[in-house]
Design a protein around this motif. Structure first.
Motif, PDB file in Angstrom:
ATOM      1  N   ALA A 172      68.634  36.531  29.446  1.00 62.40           N
ATOM      2  CA  ALA A 172      69.132  35.204  29.354  1.00 62.40           C
ATOM      3  C   ALA A 172      69.110  34.965  27.793  1.00 62.40           C
ATOM      4  CB  ALA A 172      68.786  34.166  30.184  1.00 62.40           C
ATOM      5  N   ALA A 173      68.008  35.298  27.355  1.00 58.88           N
ATOM      6  CA  ALA A 173      67.715  35.054  25.975  1.00 58.88           C
ATOM      7  C   ALA A 173      68.602  35.805  25.046  1.00 58.88           C
ATOM      8  CB  ALA A 173      66.318  34.997  25.630  1.00 58.88           C
ATOM      9  N   ALA A 174      68.838  37.167  25.314  1.00 60.73           N
ATOM     10  CA  ALA A 174      69.268  38.313  24.585  1.00 60.73           C
ATOM     11  C   ALA A 174      70.841  37.568  24.573  1.00 60.73           C
ATOM     12  CB  ALA A 174      69.040  39.356  25.117  1.00 60.73           C
ATOM     13  N   SER A 175      71.332  37.151  25.644  1.00 58.27           N
ATOM     14  CA  SER A 175      72.792  36.802  25.728  1.00 58.27           C
ATOM     15  C   SER A 175      73.183  35.725  24.833  1.00 58.27           C
ATOM     16  CB  SER A 175      73.071  36.367  27.250  1.00 58.27           C
ATOM     17  OG  SER A 175      72.586  35.384  27.707  1.00 58.27           O
ATOM     18  N   GLY A 176      72.067  34.657  24.579  1.00 57.19           N
ATOM     19  CA  GLY A 176      71.932  33.549  23.963  1.00 57.19           C
ATOM     20  C   GLY A 176      73.006  32.559  24.447  1.00 57.19           C
ATOM     21  N   ASP A 177      73.588  32.648  25.572  1.00 60.26           N
ATOM     22  CA  ASP A 177      74.573  31.712  26.312  1.00 60.26           C
ATOM     23  C   ASP A 177      74.135  30.155  26.309  1.00 60.26           C
ATOM     24  OD1 ASP A 177      76.194  33.739  26.609  1.00 60.26           O
ATOM     25  OD2 ASP A 177      75.470  33.817  28.729  1.00 60.26           O
ATOM     26  N   TYR A 178      72.941  29.755  26.484  1.00 58.65           N
ATOM     27  CA  TYR A 178      72.446  28.308  26.578  1.00 58.65           C
ATOM     28  C   TYR A 178      70.842  28.192  26.123  1.00 58.65           C
ATOM     29  CZ  TYR A 178      71.237  23.832  28.562  1.00 58.65           C
ATOM     30  OH  TYR A 178      70.935  22.389  28.614  1.00 58.65           O
TER      31      TYR A 178
END
Length: 359
Positions: free
Chosen positions: A20-26
């Protein structure tokens, strides 16, 4: 007594948070700001690991007291050290996010190993106090506001995003192909003996130089209590001791050199080298046949270099690598070795500016 976090569950949650952190979505801004502040020059290197571990524990079980350090503290306490050592550190190596500290057990340091709970921490340096207060306040808020496992997960994601960004920055490739070897040596000499963290940079330079000639080079962390071999950098051959190098940024006497050679020979090394670079050092090269005398006494080849530049000249002359390979590989090797021994970011940046990335 206390709460035991299941390793399998923690691994799953941490990997999911990393994705999730690598995607940086939220990303929660207050947690990215906190994590960023913990990477300032004066910030203790262990606090990021402690924050990640506490948030991970709460993301696994919302009953966890995130300010606990040792499981014995109470019914809601967990072992910060066990979870960090068993899950957080190995996964950081596997996935490549930067915790700040590079050791296997960052929690086995001040102030965490001495206390059972953040509320008990009394002794901390003046420089470290503001950073400890930030972490403590943030974790207290997690508990006071009743963060769910999902709330804690989102906070963990934001902190990991900062760890990922820093790792990506450090993963740059420094290329030195635009300069000749002599210029590379001169630039390295000046960089290593000026600025901050000179002892660490000296050791990183030696390790990187040996990387140009040998396949198995081991560089020990400075003041590592677990070090069990003489010298600061060792070369192994099929796992067996071959060469050990003592790296010093202060004057070394003939008696100190003999003590090192004696220890090296006793540990099974057939080659021992001293690399010393400081203006206060009285040259040992002018001593009458000192190296020869030590070699006969301890049956160990002895080499003395009294500057970074003389050491690198020897390495580059005898390395099997061609010139282009050294010019390309050595700057990156120094950068990697400096990260390994925890040279401060300002010095990493200064080195990177000497050898910028190619477009």
């Amino acid at each position: 007594m206390g709460i035991t976090i299941k390793k399998s569950e923690a691994l799953q949650v941490l990997r999911k948070a990393y994705d999730a952190a690598a995607s940086g979505d939220y990303l929660l801004e207050e947690w990215t700001s906190l994590a960023t502040s913990l990477r300032e020059e004066d910030a203790p290197k262990t606090y990021t690991a402690a924050l990640v571990t506490a948030l991970l524990a709460r993301a696994c079980d919302e009953k966890v007291d995130p300010r606990s350090i040792k499981e014995k503290y109470g019914d809601r306490a967990f072992s910060l050290r066990t979870l960090c050592h068993g899950v957080v550190v190995p996964v950081s190596v596997e996935l490549g996010f930067d915790l700040g500290a590079t050791g296997r057990e960052p929690i086995n340091n001040q102030p965490f190993f001495r206390y059972d709970h953040y509320s008990e921490i009394a002794r901390v340096t003046t420089k470290a106090r503001p950073y400890l207060n930030r972490v403590d306040s943030a974790l207290a808020r997690v508990d006071e506001e009743g963060f769910s496992t999902e709330d804690s997960f989102q906070a963990l994601v934001a902190v990991l995003a900062v760890c990922i960004a820093i790792a990506n920055k450090k993963r740059r490739t420094s290329v030195g192909s635009a300069i000749v070897e002599a210029s590379l040596i001169a630039e390295t000499q000046n960089f290593v003996v000026t600025g901050y963290d000179i002892p660490r940079k000296l050791q990183a330079c030696v390790a990187a130089g040996l990387d140009m000639a040998y396949g198995e080079v081991v560089s020990r962390r400075i003041n590592d209590p677990s070090r069990d071999l003489p010298g600061d950098v060792q070369v192994l051959l099929d796992g067996s001791p071959l060469l050990t190098v003592e790296v010093r940024g202060k004057s070394v006497s003939g008696a100190e050199l003999e003590q090192f050679v004696s220890s090296a020979a006793a540990a099974g090394f057939s080659r021992a080298a001293l690399m010393v670079d400081t203006s206060t050092h009285v040259s040992l090269l002018s001593a009458d046949d000192l190296a020869t005398e030590l070699e006969r006494k301890y049956e160990c080849i002895v080499k003395v270099n009294e500057s970074v530049s003389s050491f690198l000249r020897d390495i580059f002359v005898w390395s099997a690598r061609d010139t282009h390979s050294i010019l390309s590989a050595f700057p990156e090797a120094v950068y990697r070795r400096m990260i390994e021994i925890e040279v401060r970011d300002t010095e990493l940046d200064r080195w990177g500016q000497l050898f910028p990335e190619e477009a």
